[in-house]
Scaffold this motif. Sequence first.
Motif, PDB file in Angstrom:
ATOM      1  N   SER A  52      81.150 -28.041 -53.839  1.00 17.72           N
ATOM      2  CA  SER A  52      80.926 -27.552 -55.206  1.00 17.72           C
ATOM      3  C   SER A  52      80.325 -28.640 -56.097  1.00 17.72           C
ATOM      4  O   SER A  52      79.437 -28.357 -56.895  1.00 17.72           O
ATOM      5  CB  SER A  52      82.216 -27.000 -55.794  1.00 17.72           C
ATOM      6  N   GLN A  53      80.785 -29.877 -55.998  1.00 14.58           N
ATOM      7  CA  GLN A  53      80.190 -30.948 -56.794  1.00 14.58           C
ATOM      8  C   GLN A  53      78.845 -31.370 -56.200  1.00 14.58           C
ATOM      9  O   GLN A  53      77.894 -31.627 -56.934  1.00 14.58           O
ATOM     10  CB  GLN A  53      81.102 -32.164 -56.890  1.00 14.58           C
ATOM     11  N   ALA A  54      78.753 -31.423 -54.898  1.00 16.83           N
ATOM     12  CA  ALA A  54      77.533 -31.896 -54.244  1.00 16.83           C
ATOM     13  C   ALA A  54      76.325 -31.022 -54.585  1.00 16.83           C
ATOM     14  O   ALA A  54      75.200 -31.522 -54.679  1.00 16.83           O
ATOM     15  CB  ALA A  54      77.739 -31.951 -52.732  1.00 16.83           C
ATOM     16  N   PRO A  80      81.973 -38.329 -61.733  1.00 18.52           N
ATOM     17  CA  PRO A  80      80.924 -39.263 -61.288  1.00 18.52           C
ATOM     18  C   PRO A  80      80.657 -39.153 -59.790  1.00 18.52           C
ATOM     19  O   PRO A  80      81.485 -38.655 -59.032  1.00 18.52           O
ATOM     20  CB  PRO A  80      81.518 -40.631 -61.635  1.00 18.52           C
ATOM     21  N   VAL A  81      79.469 -39.618 -59.393  1.00 13.78           N
ATOM     22  CA  VAL A  81      79.152 -39.777 -57.978  1.00 13.78           C
ATOM     23  C   VAL A  81      78.944 -41.266 -57.727  1.00 13.78           C
ATOM     24  O   VAL A  81      78.528 -42.008 -58.617  1.00 13.78           O
ATOM     25  CB  VAL A  81      77.914 -38.958 -57.553  1.00 13.78           C
ATOM     26  N   LEU A  82      79.257 -41.691 -56.518  1.00 12.34           N
ATOM     27  CA  LEU A  82      79.260 -43.111 -56.187  1.00 12.34           C
ATOM     28  C   LEU A  82      78.338 -43.401 -55.015  1.00 12.34           C
ATOM     29  O   LEU A  82      78.003 -42.509 -54.229  1.00 12.34           O
ATOM     30  CB  LEU A  82      80.679 -43.554 -55.840  1.00 12.34           C
ATOM     31  N   ASP A  83      77.982 -44.667 -54.872  1.00 15.08           N
ATOM     32  CA  ASP A  83      77.210 -45.155 -53.723  1.00 15.08           C
ATOM     33  C   ASP A  83      75.994 -44.272 -53.435  1.00 15.08           C
ATOM     34  O   ASP A  83      75.802 -43.786 -52.324  1.00 15.08           O
ATOM     35  CB  ASP A  83      78.093 -45.251 -52.481  1.00 15.08           C
ATOM     36  N   VAL A  84      75.181 -44.081 -54.445  1.00 15.15           N
ATOM     37  CA  VAL A  84      74.006 -43.215 -54.336  1.00 15.15           C
ATOM     38  C   VAL A  84      72.869 -43.999 -53.681  1.00 15.15           C
ATOM     39  O   VAL A  84      72.581 -45.125 -54.059  1.00 15.15           O
ATOM     40  CB  VAL A  84      73.578 -42.713 -55.726  1.00 15.15           C
ATOM     41  N   SER A  85      72.241 -43.383 -52.693  1.00 16.51           N
ATOM     42  CA  SER A  85      71.090 -43.962 -52.014  1.00 16.51           C
ATOM     43  C   SER A  85      69.948 -42.958 -52.088  1.00 16.51           C
ATOM     44  O   SER A  85      70.119 -41.785 -51.751  1.00 16.51           O
ATOM     45  CB  SER A  85      71.435 -44.263 -50.558  1.00 16.51           C
ATOM     46  N   VAL A  86      68.781 -43.412 -52.539  1.00 22.88           N
ATOM     47  CA  VAL A  86      67.627 -42.537 -52.728  1.00 22.88           C
ATOM     48  C   VAL A  86      66.452 -43.091 -51.936  1.00 22.88           C
ATOM     49  O   VAL A  86      66.098 -44.261 -52.080  1.00 22.88           O
ATOM     50  CB  VAL A  86      67.257 -42.437 -54.227  1.00 22.88           C
ATOM     51  N   LEU A  87      65.854 -42.252 -51.106  1.00 24.06           N
ATOM     52  CA  LEU A  87      64.708 -42.652 -50.295  1.00 24.06           C
ATOM     53  C   LEU A  87      63.587 -41.643 -50.512  1.00 24.06           C
ATOM     54  O   LEU A  87      63.789 -40.442 -50.309  1.00 24.06           O
ATOM     55  CB  LEU A  87      65.078 -42.699 -48.811  1.00 24.06           C
ATOM     56  N   THR A 143      78.441 -40.211 -52.518  1.00 21.71           N
ATOM     57  CA  THR A 143      79.853 -39.899 -52.318  1.00 21.71           C
ATOM     58  C   THR A 143      80.353 -39.172 -53.562  1.00 21.71           C
ATOM     59  O   THR A 143      80.143 -39.645 -54.676  1.00 21.71           O
ATOM     60  CB  THR A 143      80.670 -41.191 -52.098  1.00 21.71           C
ATOM     61  N   ASP A 144      81.012 -38.019 -53.363  1.00 18.89           N
ATOM     62  CA  ASP A 144      81.526 -37.274 -54.511  1.00 18.89           C
ATOM     63  C   ASP A 144      82.871 -37.829 -54.969  1.00 18.89           C
ATOM     64  O   ASP A 144      83.392 -38.792 -54.391  1.00 18.89           O
ATOM     65  CB  ASP A 144      81.595 -35.776 -54.222  1.00 18.89           C
ATOM     66  N   HIS A 145      83.452 -37.237 -56.002  1.00 21.91           N
ATOM     67  CA  HIS A 145      84.694 -37.766 -56.580  1.00 21.91           C
ATOM     68  C   HIS A 145      85.899 -37.619 -55.658  1.00 21.91           C
ATOM     69  O   HIS A 145      86.905 -38.279 -55.840  1.00 21.91           O
ATOM     70  CB  HIS A 145      84.971 -37.112 -57.939  1.00 21.91           C
ATOM     71  N   ASP A 146      85.789 -36.758 -54.618  1.00 21.65           N
ATOM     72  CA  ASP A 146      86.884 -36.601 -53.653  1.00 21.65           C
ATOM     73  C   ASP A 146      86.734 -37.512 -52.441  1.00 21.65           C
ATOM     74  O   ASP A 146      87.540 -37.468 -51.522  1.00 21.65           O
ATOM     75  CB  ASP A 146      86.963 -35.147 -53.170  1.00 21.65           C
ATOM     76  N   GLY A 147      85.675 -38.337 -52.439  1.00 21.86           N
ATOM     77  CA  GLY A 147      85.464 -39.260 -51.324  1.00 21.86           C
ATOM     78  C   GLY A 147      84.649 -38.673 -50.183  1.00 21.86           C
ATOM     79  O   GLY A 147      84.522 -39.300 -49.139  1.00 21.86           O
ATOM     80  N   ASN A 148      84.093 -37.482 -50.353  1.00 27.59           N
ATOM     81  CA  ASN A 148      83.250 -36.868 -49.322  1.00 27.59           C
ATOM     82  C   ASN A 148      81.838 -37.419 -49.438  1.00 27.59           C
ATOM     83  O   ASN A 148      81.287 -37.521 -50.528  1.00 27.59           O
ATOM     84  CB  ASN A 148      83.213 -35.346 -49.494  1.00 27.59           C
ATOM     85  N   ARG A 149      81.244 -37.768 -48.306  1.00 31.65           N
ATOM     86  CA  ARG A 149      79.877 -38.304 -48.279  1.00 31.65           C
ATOM     87  C   ARG A 149      78.917 -37.154 -47.994  1.00 31.65           C
ATOM     88  O   ARG A 149      79.158 -36.346 -47.086  1.00 31.65           O
ATOM     89  CB  ARG A 149      79.792 -39.381 -47.200  1.00 31.65           C
ATOM     90  N   GLN A 157      70.231 -27.577 -49.296  1.00 35.10           N
ATOM     91  CA  GLN A 157      71.672 -27.598 -49.512  1.00 35.10           C
ATOM     92  C   GLN A 157      72.238 -28.933 -49.041  1.00 35.10           C
ATOM     93  O   GLN A 157      71.778 -29.507 -48.057  1.00 35.10           O
ATOM     94  CB  GLN A 157      72.347 -26.462 -48.724  1.00 35.10           C
ATOM     95  N   PRO A 158      73.257 -29.439 -49.723  1.00 34.60           N
ATOM     96  CA  PRO A 158      73.892 -30.691 -49.287  1.00 34.60           C
ATOM     97  C   PRO A 158      74.629 -30.489 -47.961  1.00 34.60           C
ATOM     98  O   PRO A 158      75.258 -29.454 -47.746  1.00 34.60           O
ATOM     99  CB  PRO A 158      74.847 -31.024 -50.424  1.00 34.60           C
ATOM    100  N   GLU A 159      74.523 -31.480 -47.117  1.00 34.42           N
ATOM    101  CA  GLU A 159      75.188 -31.458 -45.805  1.00 34.42           C
ATOM    102  C   GLU A 159      76.184 -32.610 -45.747  1.00 34.42           C
ATOM    103  O   GLU A 159      75.875 -33.718 -46.203  1.00 34.42           O
ATOM    104  CB  GLU A 159      74.168 -31.641 -44.674  1.00 34.42           C
ATOM    105  N   PRO A 160      77.382 -32.367 -45.206  1.00 35.81           N
ATOM    106  CA  PRO A 160      78.341 -33.465 -45.100  1.00 35.81           C
ATOM    107  C   PRO A 160      77.847 -34.525 -44.110  1.00 35.81           C
ATOM    108  O   PRO A 160      77.217 -34.207 -43.117  1.00 35.81           O
ATOM    109  CB  PRO A 160      79.616 -32.795 -44.593  1.00 35.81           C
ATOM    110  N   VAL A 161      78.137 -35.785 -44.430  1.00 33.26           N
ATOM    111  CA  VAL A 161      77.755 -36.895 -43.554  1.00 33.26           C
ATOM    112  C   VAL A 161      78.996 -37.315 -42.790  1.00 33.26           C
ATOM    113  O   VAL A 161      80.048 -37.561 -43.363  1.00 33.26           O
ATOM    114  CB  VAL A 161      77.219 -38.098 -44.380  1.00 33.26           C
TER     115      VAL A 161
END
Length: 162
Positions: A52-54, A80-87, A143-149, A157-161
């Motif tokens: 839902s956040q992703a 907030p979202v953390l450890d954002v990497s953009v390519l 990484t979302d606020h629940d610690g999911n990458r 669509q976002p896919e879990p890592v």
Amino acid sequence: MNWSPIQDVIDWGSVPDWFGAVGSIASVLFVYLGLRREIRARRNDDLRVRASQARLVSAVAEIRGTSVLRLTVANESDAPVLDVSVLARLVPADDPDGPPVALAAAKQVRRIPGREGHDLFVTVAAEHRLRAADTVLVDLTFTDHDGNRWHRVGAGQPEPVG
């Protein structure tokens, strides 16, 4: 009078016994398939809730000249979202179905607060000259606020890592 040399050695059972055996096997198979479908539905529901956040975090690229990209990461969620990497990757104009080519090294952002965006400017490698008609895909990992990458490519669509 039975003329067979084998005198009823094998008892194959009766027709009702056969129907009962087939019915038992069919009911076990039916329960197994129903249970498997229910497990798959629950996993999909769990993934939908976790994402839902992703789904509210996205990135777009804007071409600025022939060698600069402006990457905007938007966090439309409340957390907030953390450890954002953009390519940024360029889709080849001559082969749109081919693999996209990385334009520069991935950019990192430590934290993007909720309801905010963050702009990154990327200088494209010299061998790539950008045109306004080029298609640039943005690979976003965070990484979302629940610690999911999560990993998201373009508007997909976002896919879990992991």
